[in-house]
Design a protein around this motif. Structure first.
Motif, PDB file in Angstrom:
ATOM      1  N   CYS A 201      33.672  55.689 -14.420  1.00 37.54           N
ATOM      2  CA  CYS A 201      32.422  55.561 -14.848  1.00 37.54           C
ATOM      3  C   CYS A 201      32.033  54.420 -15.325  1.00 37.54           C
ATOM      4  CB  CYS A 201      31.859  56.934 -15.625  1.00 37.54           C
ATOM      5  SG  CYS A 201      32.109  58.220 -14.626  1.00 37.54           S
ATOM      6  N   ALA A 202      32.929  53.944 -16.599  1.00 32.03           N
ATOM      7  CA  ALA A 202      32.504  52.906 -17.448  1.00 32.03           C
ATOM      8  C   ALA A 202      32.417  51.592 -16.218  1.00 32.03           C
ATOM      9  CB  ALA A 202      33.480  52.612 -18.373  1.00 32.03           C
ATOM     10  N   GLU A 203      33.698  51.439 -15.283  1.00 26.29           N
ATOM     11  CA  GLU A 203      33.604  50.286 -14.463  1.00 26.29           C
ATOM     12  C   GLU A 203      32.790  50.129 -13.601  1.00 26.29           C
ATOM     13  OE1 GLU A 203      36.799  48.129 -11.522  1.00 26.29           O
ATOM     14  OE2 GLU A 203      37.511  49.921 -12.705  1.00 26.29           O
ATOM     15  N   TYR A 204      32.074  51.406 -13.060  1.00 29.50           N
ATOM     16  CA  TYR A 204      30.916  51.325 -11.981  1.00 29.50           C
ATOM     17  C   TYR A 204      29.592  51.764 -12.447  1.00 29.50           C
ATOM     18  CZ  TYR A 204      35.123  50.313  -8.793  1.00 29.50           C
ATOM     19  OH  TYR A 204      36.142  49.728  -8.288  1.00 29.50           O
ATOM     20  N   GLY A 205      29.332  51.748 -13.810  1.00 28.70           N
ATOM     21  CA  GLY A 205      28.133  51.915 -14.411  1.00 28.70           C
ATOM     22  C   GLY A 205      27.423  53.495 -13.729  1.00 28.70           C
ATOM     23  N   ILE A 206      28.183  54.298 -13.716  1.00 30.94           N
ATOM     24  CA  ILE A 206      27.965  55.934 -13.685  1.00 30.94           C
ATOM     25  C   ILE A 206      27.546  56.421 -14.957  1.00 30.94           C
ATOM     26  CG2 ILE A 206      28.746  58.067 -12.612  1.00 30.94           C
ATOM     27  CD1 ILE A 206      30.747  56.396 -10.774  1.00 30.94           C
ATOM     28  N   PRO A 207      26.277  57.026 -15.127  1.00 31.60           N
ATOM     29  CA  PRO A 207      25.724  57.446 -16.250  1.00 31.60           C
ATOM     30  C   PRO A 207      26.789  58.795 -16.657  1.00 31.60           C
ATOM     31  CG  PRO A 207      24.547  58.071 -14.411  1.00 31.60           C
ATOM     32  CD  PRO A 207      25.226  57.156 -13.761  1.00 31.60           C
ATOM     33  N   THR A 208      27.303  58.647 -18.123  1.00 33.96           N
ATOM     34  CA  THR A 208      27.917  59.771 -18.551  1.00 33.96           C
ATOM     35  C   THR A 208      27.820  59.590 -20.156  1.00 33.96           C
ATOM     36  OG1 THR A 208      30.149  60.968 -18.395  1.00 33.96           O
ATOM     37  CG2 THR A 208      30.183  58.488 -18.378  1.00 33.96           C
ATOM     38  N   ALA A 209      28.508  60.506 -20.696  1.00 33.76           N
ATOM     39  CA  ALA A 209      28.556  60.508 -22.337  1.00 33.76           C
ATOM     40  C   ALA A 209      29.359  59.261 -22.933  1.00 33.76           C
ATOM     41  CB  ALA A 209      28.976  61.712 -22.847  1.00 33.76           C
ATOM     42  N   ARG A 210      28.883  58.782 -23.813  1.00 33.45           N
ATOM     43  CA  ARG A 210      29.768  57.634 -24.544  1.00 33.45           C
ATOM     44  C   ARG A 210      31.142  58.658 -25.069  1.00 33.45           C
ATOM     45  NH1 ARG A 210      28.884  56.846 -29.471  1.00 33.45           N
ATOM     46  NH2 ARG A 210      26.839  58.263 -29.690  1.00 33.45           N
ATOM     47  N   HIS A 211      31.975  57.767 -24.936  1.00 30.78           N
ATOM     48  CA  HIS A 211      33.405  58.396 -25.098  1.00 30.78           C
ATOM     49  C   HIS A 211      34.505  57.565 -25.686  1.00 30.78           C
ATOM     50  CE1 HIS A 211      33.497  56.677 -21.260  1.00 30.78           C
ATOM     51  NE2 HIS A 211      34.985  56.606 -21.296  1.00 30.78           N
ATOM     52  N   GLN A 212      35.844  58.173 -26.093  1.00 27.62           N
ATOM     53  CA  GLN A 212      36.702  57.519 -26.412  1.00 27.62           C
ATOM     54  C   GLN A 212      38.032  58.269 -26.235  1.00 27.62           C
ATOM     55  OE1 GLN A 212      37.394  54.265 -27.316  1.00 27.62           O
ATOM     56  NE2 GLN A 212      35.549  53.474 -27.628  1.00 27.62           N
ATOM     57  N   SER A 213      39.033  57.744 -25.602  1.00 29.47           N
ATOM     58  CA  SER A 213      40.210  58.716 -25.617  1.00 29.47           C
ATOM     59  C   SER A 213      41.228  58.303 -26.745  1.00 29.47           C
ATOM     60  CB  SER A 213      40.975  58.454 -24.147  1.00 29.47           C
ATOM     61  OG  SER A 213      41.224  57.356 -24.074  1.00 29.47           O
ATOM     62  N   PHE A 214      42.196  59.600 -27.106  1.00 27.25           N
ATOM     63  CA  PHE A 214      43.170  59.321 -28.149  1.00 27.25           C
ATOM     64  C   PHE A 214      44.453  59.827 -27.766  1.00 27.25           C
ATOM     65  CE2 PHE A 214      38.766  58.788 -29.592  1.00 27.25           C
ATOM     66  CZ  PHE A 214      38.826  57.882 -30.576  1.00 27.25           C
ATOM     67  N   ASN A 215      45.362  59.211 -28.178  1.00 24.97           N
ATOM     68  CA  ASN A 215      46.891  59.627 -27.836  1.00 24.97           C
ATOM     69  C   ASN A 215      47.531  60.028 -29.279  1.00 24.97           C
ATOM     70  OD1 ASN A 215      46.971  57.025 -25.769  1.00 24.97           O
ATOM     71  ND2 ASN A 215      47.362  59.298 -25.078  1.00 24.97           N
ATOM     72  N   SER A 216      46.583  60.329 -30.257  1.00 21.19           N
ATOM     73  CA  SER A 216      47.256  60.778 -31.653  1.00 21.19           C
ATOM     74  C   SER A 216      46.342  61.577 -32.281  1.00 21.19           C
ATOM     75  CB  SER A 216      47.775  59.750 -32.516  1.00 21.19           C
ATOM     76  OG  SER A 216      46.636  58.773 -33.110  1.00 21.19           O
ATOM     77  N   ALA A 217      46.714  62.468 -32.949  1.00 23.11           N
ATOM     78  CA  ALA A 217      45.366  63.338 -33.414  1.00 23.11           C
ATOM     79  C   ALA A 217      44.756  62.783 -34.780  1.00 23.11           C
ATOM     80  CB  ALA A 217      46.176  64.639 -34.153  1.00 23.11           C
TER      81      ALA A 217
ATOM     82  N   ASP B   4      42.604  66.235 -21.916  1.00 22.42           N
ATOM     83  CA  ASP B   4      42.547  65.278 -20.918  1.00 22.42           C
ATOM     84  C   ASP B   4      42.823  65.799 -19.288  1.00 22.42           C
ATOM     85  OD1 ASP B   4      42.705  62.684 -19.277  1.00 22.42           O
ATOM     86  OD2 ASP B   4      44.769  62.926 -19.302  1.00 22.42           O
ATOM     87  N   GLY B   5      43.953  66.758 -19.384  1.00 18.93           N
ATOM     88  CA  GLY B   5      44.346  67.268 -17.949  1.00 18.93           C
ATOM     89  C   GLY B   5      43.730  68.554 -17.639  1.00 18.93           C
ATOM     90  N   LEU B   6      44.115  69.327 -16.529  1.00 27.09           N
ATOM     91  CA  LEU B   6      43.583  70.577 -16.450  1.00 27.09           C
ATOM     92  C   LEU B   6      43.702  71.744 -17.354  1.00 27.09           C
ATOM     93  CD1 LEU B   6      45.273  71.123 -12.774  1.00 27.09           C
ATOM     94  CD2 LEU B   6      43.021  70.110 -13.135  1.00 27.09           C
ATOM     95  N   ALA B   7      42.673  72.293 -17.534  1.00 29.56           N
ATOM     96  CA  ALA B   7      42.597  73.295 -18.620  1.00 29.56           C
ATOM     97  C   ALA B   7      41.814  74.734 -18.243  1.00 29.56           C
ATOM     98  CB  ALA B   7      42.004  72.941 -19.864  1.00 29.56           C
ATOM     99  N   ALA B   8      41.690  74.945 -16.776  1.00 25.32           N
ATOM    100  CA  ALA B   8      41.125  76.099 -16.467  1.00 25.32           C
ATOM    101  C   ALA B   8      39.757  76.509 -16.748  1.00 25.32           C
ATOM    102  CB  ALA B   8      42.117  77.193 -16.454  1.00 25.32           C
TER     103      ALA B   8
ATOM    104  N   GLU C 155      52.791  63.959 -25.858  1.00 21.18           N
ATOM    105  CA  GLU C 155      52.213  63.945 -24.358  1.00 21.18           C
ATOM    106  C   GLU C 155      50.659  63.908 -24.570  1.00 21.18           C
ATOM    107  OE1 GLU C 155      53.903  67.151 -22.443  1.00 21.18           O
ATOM    108  OE2 GLU C 155      55.951  66.306 -22.435  1.00 21.18           O
ATOM    109  N   ALA C 156      50.080  64.276 -25.462  1.00 22.03           N
ATOM    110  CA  ALA C 156      48.749  64.622 -25.634  1.00 22.03           C
ATOM    111  C   ALA C 156      47.718  63.543 -25.361  1.00 22.03           C
ATOM    112  CB  ALA C 156      48.461  65.607 -26.703  1.00 22.03           C
ATOM    113  N   THR C 157      46.746  63.744 -24.659  1.00 20.74           N
ATOM    114  CA  THR C 157      45.805  62.926 -24.774  1.00 20.74           C
ATOM    115  C   THR C 157      44.347  63.604 -24.588  1.00 20.74           C
ATOM    116  OG1 THR C 157      46.784  61.281 -23.281  1.00 20.74           O
ATOM    117  CG2 THR C 157      44.478  61.019 -23.700  1.00 20.74           C
ATOM    118  N   VAL C 158      43.507  63.272 -25.729  1.00 20.74           N
ATOM    119  CA  VAL C 158      42.061  63.928 -25.890  1.00 20.74           C
ATOM    120  C   VAL C 158      41.020  62.906 -25.736  1.00 20.74           C
ATOM    121  CG1 VAL C 158      43.185  65.539 -27.543  1.00 20.74           C
ATOM    122  CG2 VAL C 158      42.028  63.608 -28.408  1.00 20.74           C
ATOM    123  N   VAL C 159      39.977  63.557 -25.033  1.00 18.44           N
ATOM    124  CA  VAL C 159      38.681  62.555 -24.798  1.00 18.44           C
ATOM    125  C   VAL C 159      37.704  63.043 -26.099  1.00 18.44           C
ATOM    126  CG1 VAL C 159      36.888  61.765 -23.478  1.00 18.44           C
ATOM    127  CG2 VAL C 159      39.419  62.254 -22.543  1.00 18.44           C
ATOM    128  N   ILE C 160      37.287  62.345 -26.819  1.00 12.02           N
ATOM    129  CA  ILE C 160      36.038  62.716 -27.532  1.00 12.02           C
ATOM    130  C   ILE C 160      34.629  62.150 -26.968  1.00 12.02           C
ATOM    131  CG2 ILE C 160      35.226  62.705 -29.993  1.00 12.02           C
ATOM    132  CD1 ILE C 160      38.223  64.056 -29.756  1.00 12.02           C
TER     133      ILE C 160
END
Length: 419
Positions: free
Chosen positions: A110-126, A145-149, A177-182
């Protein structure tokens, strides 16, 4: 044409019900299926995680199309392995399924192609995730980050709630292993838009609204969905056209440019903000329970639409719709979305014979003549009628005839549109 349907939930029951109506169908198989799907298909004992076994079955039964319902086999690459064997499949490849399998992938696209979405950051540490939360403030959204039903999202009203969600996600996945998106907490009304995509050609399948929270009034934790209705009045034709032009089509073009063209159904979760529609997230399959309200409204034969998508021929087909409203009420086992006990008996399902009402099985099992609850979300009571209010009344009248003390449902499905 012989068809193999992969999946066992309410979505797959709705797909089986619709596919069984096609004059082009010779025989429908389902794996692993459920008791409701068994009314329309031959249930086969097939481990869908064993791609070699699925391939052998398709060759033995001369399967002309495999329809993959749930996300897990898509993310695991079932489409790729069947494609290598020369078997036609409806659904995206493993690489294209990253649109659902990795929120980080989608956000970067979305960021690379200008697709409108929420501001965000991803993190690999709590620690870094929580530092970002404290800097941004609340309300704020925490996502796995991944599937969560459908349950890996917390819309946190406070910094403390957001930090607790981060800790829970890292504890569940393991810190290594965890990655979260805020994300920023976007303001607006949510809607779901479904489109068939065969690379770059896009055909709209219309919109729906679902109800993620477990209790009335949108209270309690997120679930896989407690009900849905279609069409969604809030997704006007003008907003739908904007979402397709500004979100879905640019995504399809971007995926083709990356060399991983998307073929299948692309489900865009939208936030309808003051600035226009913005992407919440993508799913790469029919929604559940949204599929249960889309299929009864679809006037066209589903099978040719799926074949055209798989073959890259969508520019030559159209989808026609019945001028009705549809609503589905999810009946779940008490305890859901936490641990729900299995094995309670459900009575009265077979006696529901109201016109325009169909019960899709989502988590059931038969033992002799007894129908048992065998999951969290167990039944989808679906009704169609000229108006949404009439459909809602018919659905809840059917719910009231089902004898299942161990089950529950929300009593306010459709409240946004009817309010």
């Amino acid at each position: 044409m012989n068809i193999l349907l992969i999946g066992s939930g309410g979505r797959e029951h709705a797909l089986a019900w619709k596919l069984a109506q096609s004059p082009e169908l010779t025989r429908l198989y389902a794996a692993p299926g459920n008791p409701g799907i068994a009314d329309h298909a031959d249930i086969v004992a097939l481990d869908v995680a064993d791609h070699g076994a699925v391939t052998d079955f398709c060759r033995d039964r001369e399967i002309g199309l495999v329809v993959v319902g749930p996300e897990v086999p898509l993310v695991a690459g079932l489409v790729d392995d069947l494609g290598i064997a020369g078997i036609r499949v409806f659904g995206p490849t493993k690489a294209a399924a990253q649109l659902e399998g990795s929120k980080v992938f989608t956000k970067e696209l979305c960021a690379e192609y200008g697709i409108p979405t929420a501001r965000h950051q991803s993190f690999n540490s709590a620690g870094s995730a929580k530092a970002y939360i404290r800097a941004e403030g609340a309300p704020i959204v925490v996502k796995a980050d991944g599937l969560a039903a459908g349950k890996g999202v917390t819309v946190a009203a406070s910094i403390e709630e957001a930090e607790a969600a981060v800790d829970a996600l890292f504890a569940e996945a393991g810190d290594a292993e965890a990655t979260v998106v805020i994300e920023e907490c976007m303001v607006g009304e949510e809607a779901s838009l479904f489109c068939l995509v065969d690379g770059e050609t896009v055909i709209s399948l219309g919109g729906a609204q679902d109800h993620k929270r477990v209790f009335d009034g949108d209270e309690g934790p997120n679930t896989g969905g407690m009900g849905a209705y279609s069409p969604a009045p809030v997704l006007t034709p003008e907003l739908e056209a904007r979402a397709i032009d500004e979100i879905v089509k640019p995504t399809a073009r971007a995926m083709s440019k990356l060399g991983i063209p998307f073929r299948g159904v692309l489900y865009a979760g939208l936030m309808l903000t003051r600035e226009g529609p913005k992407l919440i997230e993508y799913n790469v399959r029919f929604g559940d329970p949204e599929c249960q309200v889309l299929m009864p409204r679809l006037a066209s034969d589903l099978l040719p639409l799926l074949v055209a998508t798989a073959d890259g021929r969508l520019d030559g087909v159209t989808a026609e719709w019945r001028d009705v409203a549809a609503i589905t009420v999810v009946m779940a086992a008490r305890g859901y979305p936490g641990t729900a006990p299995k094995g309670s008996e459900i009575r009265g399902v077979d006696t529901v014979t109201r016109d325009g009402v169909k019960i899709f099985h989502a988590g059931t099992k038969r033992e002799g003549d007894r129908l048992l609850a065998w999951g969290g979300r167990v039944l989808n009571v679906t009704a169609t009628a000229p108006t949404l209010r009439e459909a809602r009344d018919a659905a809840y009248a059917a719910v009231d005839t089902i004898d299942w003390p161990e089950g529950f449902c929300r009593k306010d499905i459709g409240w946004r549109a009817l309010g």
